[in-house]
Design a protein around this motif. Structure first.
Motif, short mmCIF file in Angstrom:
data_model
loop_
_atom_site.label_atom_id
_atom_site.label_comp_id
_atom_site.label_asym_id
_atom_site.label_seq_id
_atom_site.Cartn_x
_atom_site.Cartn_y
_atom_site.Cartn_z
N GLU A 137 0.82 -1.21 0.00
CA GLU A 137 0.00 0.00 0.00
C GLU A 137 0.85 1.26 0.00
N GLU A 138 1.87 1.29 0.86
CA GLU A 138 2.72 2.47 0.96
C GLU A 138 3.44 2.73 -0.36
N ARG A 139 3.91 1.66 -0.99
CA ARG A 139 4.64 1.81 -2.25
C ARG A 139 3.72 2.33 -3.36
N MET A 140 2.50 1.82 -3.43
CA MET A 140 1.57 2.29 -4.46
C MET A 140 1.24 3.76 -4.26
N GLU A 141 1.08 4.16 -3.01
CA GLU A 141 0.75 5.56 -2.74
C GLU A 141 1.90 6.50 -3.09
N LEU A 142 3.13 6.01 -3.05
CA LEU A 142 4.29 6.82 -3.40
C LEU A 142 4.53 6.87 -4.91
N LEU A 144 2.55 5.47 -7.74
CA LEU A 144 1.51 5.67 -8.76
C LEU A 144 1.22 7.15 -9.04
N PRO A 145 1.27 8.05 -8.04
CA PRO A 145 1.12 9.48 -8.38
C PRO A 145 2.23 9.99 -9.31
N ASP A 160 3.62 -8.13 -2.35
CA ASP A 160 3.00 -7.08 -1.53
C ASP A 160 3.51 -7.15 -0.10
N ARG A 181 -5.67 -0.50 -8.83
CA ARG A 181 -5.33 0.73 -8.13
C ARG A 181 -4.79 1.78 -9.09
N ASP A 184 -7.50 3.64 -10.68
CA ASP A 184 -8.06 4.68 -9.82
C ASP A 184 -7.32 6.00 -9.98
N PHE A 185 -6.03 5.93 -10.36
CA PHE A 185 -5.23 7.13 -10.59
C PHE A 185 -5.32 7.60 -12.05
#
Length: 396
Positions: A137-142, A144-145, A160, A181, A184-185
């Motif tokens: 989760e933390e990696r995707m939030e960093l 993908l943006p 994961d 995910r 979603d971005f």
């Protein structure tokens, strides 16, 4: 049809189901290469330049750039150098800027450090590949943006927070989660290249079949391109190149569209040592990946290059050909089939291009011919009879 488009300032490379297999050169990576890390610590980028030129000459269409160096001497003087978040961003920028001056292929920015990914994206011209995002989760939030902001494709690795699963269904589920995910971005599936994770077949007998099945599912159910660290399949085994060759050709025929690998042929003497080390590892003997090949050869009962050259010179003398004493062995060795040779495509590269040809992804055989023409010496290579095969024509 899924097409992942990568660009440099002047060149476009497409990874796709109906495109030639994309070779992503892995050599520009100081991890496990102490000599390269030491050079980078001294601001010496000569090996980076050499690796870039050589990999492209041997068939790499994209170059992976990794700045994960350990600066031991600087670390002793300044504790900040123990932190990858301090070391990697400026080094990544320097490496990318240099590589872009010597080759024109698209780049893959390879790091687990967000600051290094950002530095690479700012320095890279065109549309690089970002390597990588995982299902954490933390990696995707960093990551993908960043993918969305810079409109670049990304490698999605199928592990994961729970680690790397040996269950292929779990690895598929992780890949699916990343694709969803990303959506979603606002990141389309065609900009995601999934690495289903290749396990060593020596440790898991089903590792090859798992990858082939996963690649099919990823293509048919998620519509994504795929990649892998190709050499993982043969870890710990003798004659790793033989395993890698078969794996890459089979993976391509099952739908894999790219691989992160070394496209450059290893010098024969070094390859023999690596095979011997693989046999030692298979017996449970730990041998560091950065072990000194030259120092190990005598311990493994293998002659040094100097000894081999002397033996070949003696054979020439016995045949009536005298070699003057003053000739430089470094120049004489390659002429006698000994020592390093540069700019030669690896067996793995050739297996990929053969698979392209056979799968109609290289209909005219252009890539196959280009990589093999130097070895053929303009005469087709080897003896030829009337049927071009050196023997009597046979009926199919």
């Amino acid at each position: 049809m899924t097409r992942t488009v990568l660009e440099s300032k002047t060149k476009t490379v497409v990874i796709g189901f109906d495109e030639p297999f994309c070779i992503i050169g892995e050599r520009i990576n100081p991890t496990g290469r102490k000599a390269l890390a030491a050079q980078l610590e001294m601001d010496d980028f000569s090996t980076v330049e050499k690796d870039a030129l050589e990999q492209v000459a041997c068939g790499a269409q994209v170059l992976d750039i990794n700045a994960g160096a350990v600066f031991s001497n600087k670390m002793a003087e300044d504790p900040r150098y123990a932190d990858n978040n301090f070391v990697e961003p400026p080094l990544m920028r320097q490496m990318i800027e240099l590589v872009q001056t010597v080759v024109d292929v698209p780049l893959s920015i390879d790091s687990s450090v967000p600051g290094a990914l950002m530095a690479g994206l700012e320095a890279a011209e065109g549309r690089p590949l970002l390597n990588s995002v995982t299902g954490e989760e933390e990696r995707m939030e960093l990551v993908l943006p960043l993918v969305k902001k810079y409109n670049v494709p990304v490698v999605a690795i199928s592990n994961d927070d729970t680690g790397i699963s040996e269950d292929p269904d779990v690895r598929f589920a992780v890949a699916k989660k990343i694709v969803e995910r990303a959506a979603d971005f606002g990141i389309p599936a065609h900009d995601i290249v999934v690495d289903p994770l290749v396990m060593p077949v020596g440790a898991m007998a089903t590792a090859g079949r798992q990858v082939f099945t996963l690649v099919r599912r990823l293509r048919e159910e998620l519509g994504v391109n795929t990649t892998c660290g190709a050499s993982n399949i043969s870890f710990g085994l003798p004659n790793r190149h033989g395993i890698n060759n078969a794996f890459l050709a089979m993976a391509a025929s099952h739908g894999m569209t790219s691989a992160i690998m070394n496209p450059v042929a290893m010098p024969k003497t070094m390859k023999n040592v690596e095979d011997r080390l693989g046999e030692l590892r298979a017996l449970g003997i730990e041998v560091p990946e950065d072990a000194n090949f030259a120092a190990l050869r005598p311990l493994l009962g293998m002659a040094s290059d100097a000894e081999l050259i002397a033996e070949r010179v003696a054979r020439l003398a016995a045949a009536g050909i005298m070699v003057p004493d003053g000739i430089d062995p470094a120049k004489l060795g390659p002429l006698l089939g000994i020592g390093p040779k540069t700019g030669v495509a690896s067996e793995e590269t050739l297996s990929i291009r053969a698979a392209d040809f056979l799968n109609s992804h290289d209909p005219s055989g252009t890539n196959w011919i280009r990589l093999n023409r130097p070895a053929a010496g303009g005469s087709g290579g080897g003896r030829r009879g009337r049927d071009g095969g050196g023997g009597r024509r046979r009926r199919a």
